[in-house]
Design a protein around this motif. Structure first.
Motif, mmCIF file in Angstrom:
data_model
loop_
_atom_site.group_PDB
_atom_site.id
_atom_site.type_symbol
_atom_site.label_atom_id
_atom_site.label_comp_id
_atom_site.label_asym_id
_atom_site.label_seq_id
_atom_site.Cartn_x
_atom_site.Cartn_y
_atom_site.Cartn_z
ATOM 1 N N ILE A 19 48.100 46.301 37.921
ATOM 2 C CA ILE A 19 47.700 44.974 38.389
ATOM 3 C C ILE A 19 46.180 44.833 38.376
ATOM 4 N N ILE A 20 45.466 45.853 38.854
ATOM 5 C CA ILE A 20 43.999 45.798 38.868
ATOM 6 C C ILE A 20 43.473 45.705 37.439
ATOM 7 N N ARG A 21 44.045 46.488 36.546
ATOM 8 C CA ARG A 21 43.585 46.513 35.152
ATOM 9 C C ARG A 21 43.867 45.197 34.430
ATOM 10 N N ASP A 22 45.054 44.641 34.646
ATOM 11 C CA ASP A 22 45.489 43.510 33.827
ATOM 12 C C ASP A 22 45.362 42.140 34.471
ATOM 13 N N GLU A 23 45.379 42.056 35.803
ATOM 14 C CA GLU A 23 45.507 40.744 36.425
ATOM 15 C C GLU A 23 44.388 40.354 37.383
ATOM 16 N N VAL A 24 43.681 41.310 37.960
ATOM 17 C CA VAL A 24 42.598 40.973 38.887
ATOM 18 C C VAL A 24 41.395 40.505 38.081
ATOM 19 N N ARG A 25 40.930 39.306 38.387
ATOM 20 C CA ARG A 25 39.825 38.702 37.631
ATOM 21 C C ARG A 25 38.544 38.604 38.450
ATOM 22 N N ASN A 26 38.372 39.468 39.417
ATOM 23 C CA ASN A 26 37.179 39.449 40.264
ATOM 24 C C ASN A 26 36.061 40.224 39.573
ATOM 25 N N PRO A 27 34.893 39.605 39.367
ATOM 26 C CA PRO A 27 33.802 40.301 38.669
ATOM 27 C C PRO A 27 33.233 41.491 39.450
ATOM 28 N N ASP A 28 33.503 41.566 40.756
ATOM 29 C CA ASP A 28 33.023 42.695 41.552
ATOM 30 C C ASP A 28 33.900 43.935 41.410
#
Length: 116
Positions: A19-28
């Motif tokens: 999920i972090i790799r593919d879906e989280v779109r936070n620039p931080d």
């Protein structure tokens, strides 16, 4: 931990990494964010997720905690066989840093003994 909490923790590590790799779109949250471990409470209501980050660890952990609700919803969609999905709390994994510190201390002791 019990077999069930260990199994759930393993599923959380695998799915949250994806999920972090593919879906989280936070620039931080840097691309080089690795989920290293998860600890699940006995009642399966809470999970502490440990991450290793290349870059600003504090900002990345804060961003992940801000995105925890989104990540939990995505996790619930993937883990349909679970009645409740644990609330996620992200923490920095300091085990590598701790290992380096211990290694440096052992080297210093070894050098001190050689020169004595």
């Amino acid at each position: 931990m019990s077999y069930k909490t260990d199994r759930v923790a393993g599923e959380i590590v695998r799915e949250v990494s994806s999920i972090i790799r593919d879906e989280v779109r936070n620039p931080d949250v840097p691309l080089m964010t690795t989920v290293t471990a998860a600890e699940v409470s006995k009642d399966l209501k809470y999970a502490r997720v440990y991450v290793s980050v290349m870059g600003d660890t504090d900002a990345a952990v804060a961003a992940l905690n801000a995105s925890a609700g989104f990540i939990r919803r995505q996790l619930a969609a993937r883990l349909r066989n679970m009645r409740t999905v644990p609330a996620l709390m992200f923490r920095a994994d300091t085990s590598e840093e701790y290992g380096r510190k211990i290694d440096n201390i052992l080297k210093e002791i070894s050098e001190h003994e050689r020169h004595s």
